[in-house]
Design a protein around this motif. Structure first.
Motif, PDB file in Angstrom:
ATOM      1  N   THR A  16     -12.089 -11.676  11.816  1.00 43.08           N
ATOM      2  CA  THR A  16     -11.520 -11.842  13.157  1.00 43.08           C
ATOM      3  C   THR A  16     -11.092 -13.283  13.426  1.00 43.08           C
ATOM      4  N   GLU A  17     -11.512 -14.221  12.586  1.00 44.23           N
ATOM      5  CA  GLU A  17     -11.139 -15.609  12.776  1.00 44.23           C
ATOM      6  C   GLU A  17      -9.766 -15.883  12.170  1.00 44.23           C
ATOM      7  N   LEU A  18      -9.126 -16.904  12.713  1.00 38.01           N
ATOM      8  CA  LEU A  18      -7.841 -17.308  12.158  1.00 38.01           C
ATOM      9  C   LEU A  18      -8.056 -17.952  10.789  1.00 38.01           C
ATOM     10  N   ARG A  19      -7.110 -17.718   9.894  1.00 39.14           N
ATOM     11  CA  ARG A  19      -7.209 -18.361   8.590  1.00 39.14           C
ATOM     12  C   ARG A  19      -6.701 -19.791   8.721  1.00 39.14           C
ATOM     13  N   ILE A  20      -7.424 -20.717   8.086  1.00 39.85           N
ATOM     14  CA  ILE A  20      -7.023 -22.120   8.175  1.00 39.85           C
ATOM     15  C   ILE A  20      -6.996 -22.748   6.785  1.00 39.85           C
ATOM     16  N   ASP A  57      -5.504 -29.611  11.124  1.00 42.63           N
ATOM     17  CA  ASP A  57      -5.685 -28.411  10.319  1.00 42.63           C
ATOM     18  C   ASP A  57      -4.392 -27.602  10.330  1.00 42.63           C
ATOM     19  N   LEU A  58      -4.198 -26.833   9.260  1.00 39.55           N
ATOM     20  CA  LEU A  58      -3.109 -25.868   9.216  1.00 39.55           C
ATOM     21  C   LEU A  58      -3.710 -24.522   9.595  1.00 39.55           C
ATOM     22  N   VAL A  59      -3.263 -23.951  10.712  1.00 39.77           N
ATOM     23  CA  VAL A  59      -3.861 -22.728  11.251  1.00 39.77           C
ATOM     24  C   VAL A  59      -2.817 -21.624  11.300  1.00 39.77           C
ATOM     25  N   GLU A  60      -3.167 -20.473  10.731  1.00 44.28           N
ATOM     26  CA  GLU A  60      -2.268 -19.316  10.716  1.00 44.28           C
ATOM     27  C   GLU A  60      -2.392 -18.588  12.061  1.00 44.28           C
ATOM     28  N   ILE A  61      -1.352 -18.683  12.890  1.00 45.99           N
ATOM     29  CA  ILE A  61      -1.444 -18.109  14.233  1.00 45.99           C
ATOM     30  C   ILE A  61      -0.727 -16.758  14.361  1.00 45.99           C
ATOM     31  N   ALA A  62       0.122 -16.422  13.385  1.00 40.17           N
ATOM     32  CA  ALA A  62       0.800 -15.118  13.399  1.00 40.17           C
ATOM     33  C   ALA A  62       0.846 -14.587  11.971  1.00 40.17           C
ATOM     34  N   PRO A  63      -0.265 -13.986  11.497  1.00 35.44           N
ATOM     35  CA  PRO A  63      -0.344 -13.572  10.095  1.00 35.44           C
ATOM     36  C   PRO A  63       0.585 -12.418   9.738  1.00 35.44           C
ATOM     37  N   MET A  64       1.026 -11.612  10.727  1.00 32.04           N
ATOM     38  CA  MET A  64       1.858 -10.452  10.434  1.00 32.04           C
ATOM     39  C   MET A  64       3.332 -10.797  10.312  1.00 32.04           C
ATOM     40  N   ALA A  65       3.696 -12.016  10.684  1.00 28.51           N
ATOM     41  CA  ALA A  65       5.101 -12.424  10.582  1.00 28.51           C
ATOM     42  C   ALA A  65       5.452 -12.643   9.106  1.00 28.51           C
ATOM     43  N   ARG A  66       6.744 -12.629   8.827  1.00 30.60           N
ATOM     44  CA  ARG A  66       7.221 -12.831   7.462  1.00 30.60           C
ATOM     45  C   ARG A  66       8.242 -13.962   7.442  1.00 30.60           C
ATOM     46  N   PRO A  67       7.872 -15.147   6.930  1.00 28.22           N
ATOM     47  CA  PRO A  67       6.539 -15.529   6.468  1.00 28.22           C
ATOM     48  C   PRO A  67       5.594 -15.780   7.650  1.00 28.22           C
TER      49      PRO A  67
END
Length: 237
Positions: A16-20, A57-67
């Motif tokens: 459930t956490e954002l990937r960083i 930090d580099l934080v993935e805020i929209a993982p479903m987007a491409r890219p």
């Protein structure tokens, strides 16, 4: 400097956490700057380098987007602020409780005033109140008695509540629900303010009483000294 990007803890990470940082395993990302500006699509390695150079930090805020969309930010500060907002939201939640008050259709005036007082207290606290009229024996054939009683009660507390659920017959009972005009949070704030005001008033009264007692104790020795000075030893002899 923040140093190299943080690595994933042993055993994986909470989904459930954002990937960083190095948890982001894609080849490229759509990068957003720390102020929300769009940088564009860049290799993930370059995005990680930019994060390290900026001590972010580099934080993935929209993982479903491409890219996937990633943003440069202070992740620790981001998590802290989100936790603060969540706590504030929970604190301001209105948990409305439904109280119940039971009456008889032929209740006497004294009991009615007592029951009404409880209803007033519940509504003042921001709670809903379910009023139940209990019929017994032949009273069941006189539903208008219950209806008139509920109507009277609703009118008596109209400044504090409203009829949320109109009177309805339910077997041997007739019920009505009153809703409060005040929200639960608002009622809590008012109750706290009233409690603090009462405490301040009591403290002021106690301070005044102490001052009066101290003044009395100081006046007593002066009075005794005055009496001693007025005595003439020769006359008394």
């Amino acid at each position: 400097m923040r140093g190299p990007p943080r690595t994933s803890p042993p055993g994986g990470h909470i989904s459930t956490e954002l990937r960083i940082n190095d948890r982001i395993r894609v080849q490229e990302v759509r990068l957003v700057g720390p102020s929300g500006e769009t940088v564009g699509i860049v290799p993930t390695a370059d995005a990680l380098r930019l994060a390290q150079e900026a001590d972010l930090d580099l934080v993935e805020i929209a993982p479903m987007a491409r890219p996937p969309v990633c943003k440069l930010m202070d992740y620790g500060k981001f998590k802290y602020e989100n936790a603060q907002k969540a706590r504030e939201a929970r604190r301001n939640q209105t948990n409305v409780i439904i109280k119940e008050m039971k009456l008889r259709p032929k209740i006497d005036s004294h009991d009615y005033e007592t029951k009404k007082g409880h209803v007033v207290r519940f509504l003042n606290a921001g709670d809903k109140v379910k009023i139940t009229i209990m019929f017994r024996g032949r009273e069941q054939h006189r539903p208008e008695l219950g209806f008139r009683l509920l109507q009277k009660l609703a009118e008596d507390v109209t400044e504090l509540g409203f009829v949320e659920s109109s009177p309805k017959q339910d077997g041997r009972n007739m019920t009505m629900v009153l809703g409060p005009h005040k929200k639960k949070a608002e009622a809590k704030v008012e109750h706290k303010a009233a409690k603090e005001a009462k405490a301040a008033e009591r403290a002021a009264e106690e301070a005044e009483e102490r001052a009066e007692r101290n003044a009395g104790r100081q006046a007593a020795p002066k009075k005794e000294r005055g009496r001693s000075e007025n005595l003439d030893p020769e006359i008394e002899a």
